[in-house]
Design an enzyme around this catalytic site. Structure first.
Site, PDB file in Angstrom:
ATOM      1  N   HIS A 274       0.831  -1.208   0.000  1.00 11.92           N
ATOM      2  CA  HIS A 274       0.000   0.000   0.000  1.00 11.92           C
ATOM      3  C   HIS A 274       0.866   1.259   0.000  1.00 11.92           C
ATOM      4  CE1 HIS A 274      -3.330  -2.543   2.142  1.00 11.92           C
ATOM      5  NE2 HIS A 274      -3.052  -2.968   0.932  1.00 11.92           N
TER       6      HIS A 274
ATOM      7  N   HIS B 139      -9.006  -2.085  -5.182  1.00 16.36           N
ATOM      8  CA  HIS B 139      -7.921  -2.354  -4.233  1.00 16.36           C
ATOM      9  C   HIS B 139      -6.908  -3.318  -4.823  1.00 16.36           C
ATOM     10  CE1 HIS B 139      -5.835  -2.526  -0.441  1.00 16.36           C
ATOM     11  NE2 HIS B 139      -5.693  -3.830  -0.666  1.00 16.36           N
TER      12      HIS B 139
ATOM     13  N   ASP C 283      -2.888  -2.744  -4.989  1.00 19.24           N
ATOM     14  CA  ASP C 283      -1.841  -3.708  -4.644  1.00 19.24           C
ATOM     15  C   ASP C 283      -0.870  -3.902  -5.806  1.00 19.24           C
ATOM     16  OD1 ASP C 283      -2.691  -4.222  -2.063  1.00 19.24           O
ATOM     17  OD2 ASP C 283      -3.778  -6.058  -2.580  1.00 19.24           O
TER      18      ASP C 283
ATOM     19  N   HIS D 261      -0.232 -11.258  -4.980  1.00 19.47           N
ATOM     20  CA  HIS D 261       1.117 -10.760  -4.705  1.00 19.47           C
ATOM     21  C   HIS D 261       2.165 -11.710  -5.281  1.00 19.47           C
ATOM     22  CE1 HIS D 261      -0.403  -7.576  -2.218  1.00 19.47           C
ATOM     23  NE2 HIS D 261      -0.960  -8.411  -1.362  1.00 19.47           N
TER      24      HIS D 261
END
Length: 293
Positions: free
Chosen positions: A75, A232, A236, A259
């Site tokens: 973030h 969101h 990321d 991720h």
């Protein structure tokens, strides 16, 4: 287009998502070609934000070395990337970046307070020269050449509150602040309870995450955007992709990304010099400059 850093040191305090303890964060200016550097003040060790220093991507992006690590960096890196900042030191007295409100907007406020200062060196960008894709089953992330960077993301959850959402974000600082920065992280109540039993996500609450229970959102204020979940995920991705070491000029696309896939993508891009070119923004390369104005 010059390299940038912040104009002055700023600091703040927030709760760590996993331990639930207060963490002090200090953002400091850095000189040309320093990159983004994390410094653990409690351990006296530092490491640059780059793919070779990524040591875990299971629940967040984690960078570190044999002496220590910093978790949940995406973030903050997203805000730094969104603001086009090339050189900055992030000082922390614990092993994770504070979660703040679960989005990047608190970090944007810190950067606004710090201001941006130009340095006496031209900005460098990473220009994508060919398509690079990482795929696992039907999930994938990829980059393709483009002079106007965009992030195109699709998510699909069986949960009826989320379902299938797609969003395309055209990269610019103004768009980042208005359309991405306020989108919060999200999770399912059953998963939060499981993590709590493992001693994780102890700082998680309705103040720093959107929490979903079967077919409803538990946050009394509801969502900030109708499609806050996919926004969101783009937040990321912007943070994860910034680990390339320079702002990326190219399009990013993902279906059910993560991720881990983002990290594997940065490694794949940098593994072959045919995939990219490092370009210095000067009068010879003006076409890449407008995305980072």
């Amino acid at each position: 287009m010059k390299q940038t850093t912040i104009a002055k040191k700023v600091e703040g305090i927030g709760i760590g998502l996993h331990k639930g303890e207060p963490i002090k964060i200090v953002l400091e200016p850095m000189d040309i070609d320093s990159g983004i550097v994390f410094y653990r003040s409690d351990l006296g060790t530092s490491f640059r934000a780059e793919p070779k220093n990524v040591i875990n991507t299971q629940m967040a992006t984690v960078v570190g070395n044999t002496k220590g690590y910093v978790s949940t960096i995406e973030h903050l890196l997203s805000a730094i990337n969104g603001y086009g900042i090339d050189n900055i030191r992030i000082v922390l007295d614990a092993n994770e970046v504070p979660v703040m409100d679960g989005s990047a907007i608190s970090f944007c406020m810190m950067l606004d307070e710090a201001g941006i200062r130009e340095l006496e060196a031209n900005k460098k960008v990473l220009v994508v020269k060919k398509e690079v894709e990482v795929r696992e089953g039907d999930k994938y992330v990829k980059v393709t050449p483009s002079k106007n960077p965009k992030f195109n993301y699709t998510i699909k959850f069986e949960n009826p509150v989320i379902g299938k959402q797609s969003y395309t974000f055209e990269f610019s600082k103004e768009n980042f602040i208005n359309k991405i920065a306020r989108a919060r992280t999200f999770g399912f109540l059953k998963d939060v309870q499981k993590l709590n039993s493992m001693g994780l996500a102890l700082g998680g609450s309705l103040d720093n995450a959107v929490v979903i229970d079967d077919n409803r959102i538990l946050n009394p204020e509801g969502l900030r955007f109708e499609n806050e979940f996919v926004r969101h995920k783009i937040l990321d991705a912007i943070g994860d992709i910034s680990l390339l070491g320079a702002p990326m000029v190219g399009d990013y696309e993902a279906y059910a990304g993560s991720h881990d896939l983002n990290h594997k993508l940065t490694v794949a891009i940098l593994s072959d010099e045919k995939n990219y070119e490092m370009v210095t923004l000067d009068e010879k390369a003006p076409e890449y400059a407008k995305a980072f104005a």
